[in-house]
Design a protein around this motif. Sequence first.
Motif, mmCIF file in Angstrom:
data_model
loop_
_atom_site.group_PDB
_atom_site.id
_atom_site.type_symbol
_atom_site.label_atom_id
_atom_site.label_comp_id
_atom_site.label_asym_id
_atom_site.label_seq_id
_atom_site.Cartn_x
_atom_site.Cartn_y
_atom_site.Cartn_z
ATOM 1 N N ASN A 134 -0.834 12.174 -0.924
ATOM 2 C CA ASN A 134 0.236 13.161 -1.028
ATOM 3 C C ASN A 134 0.155 14.243 0.048
ATOM 4 O O ASN A 134 0.836 15.268 -0.047
ATOM 5 N N LYS B 145 3.812 10.439 5.120
ATOM 6 C CA LYS B 145 4.790 9.952 4.141
ATOM 7 C C LYS B 145 5.301 8.572 4.535
ATOM 8 O O LYS B 145 5.438 7.671 3.697
ATOM 9 N N LYS B 146 5.566 8.395 5.832
ATOM 10 C CA LYS B 146 6.042 7.104 6.320
ATOM 11 C C LYS B 146 4.977 6.026 6.128
ATOM 12 O O LYS B 146 5.269 4.911 5.690
ATOM 13 N N VAL C 62 2.362 5.934 3.951
ATOM 14 C CA VAL C 62 2.124 5.615 2.543
ATOM 15 C C VAL C 62 3.226 4.709 2.008
ATOM 16 O O VAL C 62 2.961 3.714 1.322
ATOM 17 N N ALA C 63 4.478 5.037 2.324
ATOM 18 C CA ALA C 63 5.602 4.224 1.855
ATOM 19 C C ALA C 63 5.523 2.804 2.425
ATOM 20 O O ALA C 63 5.739 1.822 1.699
ATOM 21 N N ALA C 64 5.201 2.701 3.722
ATOM 22 C CA ALA C 64 5.129 1.379 4.360
ATOM 23 C C ALA C 64 3.966 0.561 3.808
ATOM 24 O O ALA C 64 4.096 -0.651 3.586
ATOM 25 N N TYR C 65 2.839 1.212 3.566
ATOM 26 C CA TYR C 65 1.663 0.509 3.048
ATOM 27 C C TYR C 65 1.932 -0.011 1.637
ATOM 28 O O TYR C 65 1.622 -1.160 1.315
ATOM 29 N N GLU C 66 2.521 0.828 0.799
ATOM 30 C CA GLU C 66 2.818 0.401 -0.578
ATOM 31 C C GLU C 66 3.835 -0.734 -0.582
ATOM 32 O O GLU C 66 3.731 -1.673 -1.379
ATOM 33 N N ALA C 67 4.816 -0.660 0.320
ATOM 34 C CA ALA C 67 5.821 -1.725 0.397
ATOM 35 C C ALA C 67 5.197 -3.040 0.852
ATOM 36 O O ALA C 67 5.560 -4.113 0.367
ATOM 37 N N ASN D 168 1.693 -3.422 -1.975
ATOM 38 C CA ASN D 168 1.884 -3.114 -3.398
ATOM 39 C C ASN D 168 0.696 -2.401 -4.026
ATOM 40 O O ASN D 168 0.419 -2.558 -5.212
ATOM 41 N N ASP E 209 5.277 6.384 -11.765
ATOM 42 C CA ASP E 209 5.489 4.933 -11.721
ATOM 43 C C ASP E 209 4.327 4.144 -12.315
ATOM 44 O O ASP E 209 4.310 2.911 -12.276
#
Length: 391
Positions: free
Chosen positions: A274, A281-282, A284-289, A292, A364
């Motif tokens: 966080n 931010k970019k 973390v979002a890309a890694y999670e996408a 998973n 989530d």
Amino acid sequence: MKTQMTMAAAALLLGTAVSPALAQEKIKLGVIVTLSGPAAALGQQVRDGFALAVKDLGGKMGGRDVEVIVADDELKPDAAVTKVKGLLERDKVDFVVGPIFSNILQAIHRPVTESKTFLISPNAGPSTFAGKDCNPFFYVTSYQNDQVHEILGKVAQDRGYKRMYLMVPNYQAGKDSVAGFKLDYKGEIVEESYMPLNTLDFQPELSKISSQKPDALFTFMPGGLGVNLVKQYRQAGLADSIPVLSAFTVDESTLPAQQDAAVGMFGGANWAPNLDNPQNKKFVAAYEAAYNVVPGTYAFQAYDAAMLIDSAVKAVKGDLSIKDAVGTALKKADFTSLRGAFKFNTNGYPIQDFYLTKVAKRPDGKFQTEIVQKVFENYGDRYAKDCKAAN
């Protein structure tokens, strides 16, 4: 022909030209991490964070295609030496990235650096190579091992914890962690316990903690060690009465297995998912996408390692033959780190900020560490003053 010459001239003016011969040769990057056994989750985060960075770079560095060769060190020093020699001699890699554990780093450091190949550690940062034995072919994108543990010692001291129980693994990083904790903590240490790296059952130690009733537990138990300890600590009913100050025990590599058992436990880190900046931010979002799972420090530090290498390759226009020039480019760290402010100290270890973190459950249902407070700012390690290495 005229158009080709014009394009070549423009490339030269922009400082991006690569000779045709160099452009045809791939840059080979050897990644050596632990990918088997209980600690495999840590190595997977390094592998995946590095792969994501290479993908974001379009599979190229400094105009040259990149080939990544991954090796499993099996968390065995002898196996690691064999594997890294294969990367150097058979695969002829240009850079070696790894490992996770400091005992493995100590095994591979000499064969890599003596071959005049740059070794970039995305995690292990022992005191061994931070001072007088620093090396111009060695760079660390994580921290010096003591520093993360210093965070917890400072917090324990500031919060007035008078009696502490210390429990760490019995290897170099464990010893570094205790040394780091003690730098700022001046209270009583009721027990200093060194556990075998293959420990599965912590009940004897938990019984001691229960009977001695310290103000808090400081522990460093990475990977599977941390998963078992946290679950058993919660089951023993200790989590609500004796706070846990930990390093690499409750993090994004272990939280998927620990889950609710880890909520509320504290950690020390140079980053958290966080952390509020655009590049993080970019990422973390890309890694999670892509994977998973929530990325941890292992993944972010590996991502930064790839970007560091890319910055150096660009600086030398793809020509890695002049080692001094590559070393100078690496030392500049001319890239945007996911952690924000970052630069190398004289010993090749970072100067950076450090934070106290706390485990939280997200809306989530996933778990992550979150920043509670900044503990150290622009902090370099205490060994750098003894480093005389220079490129």
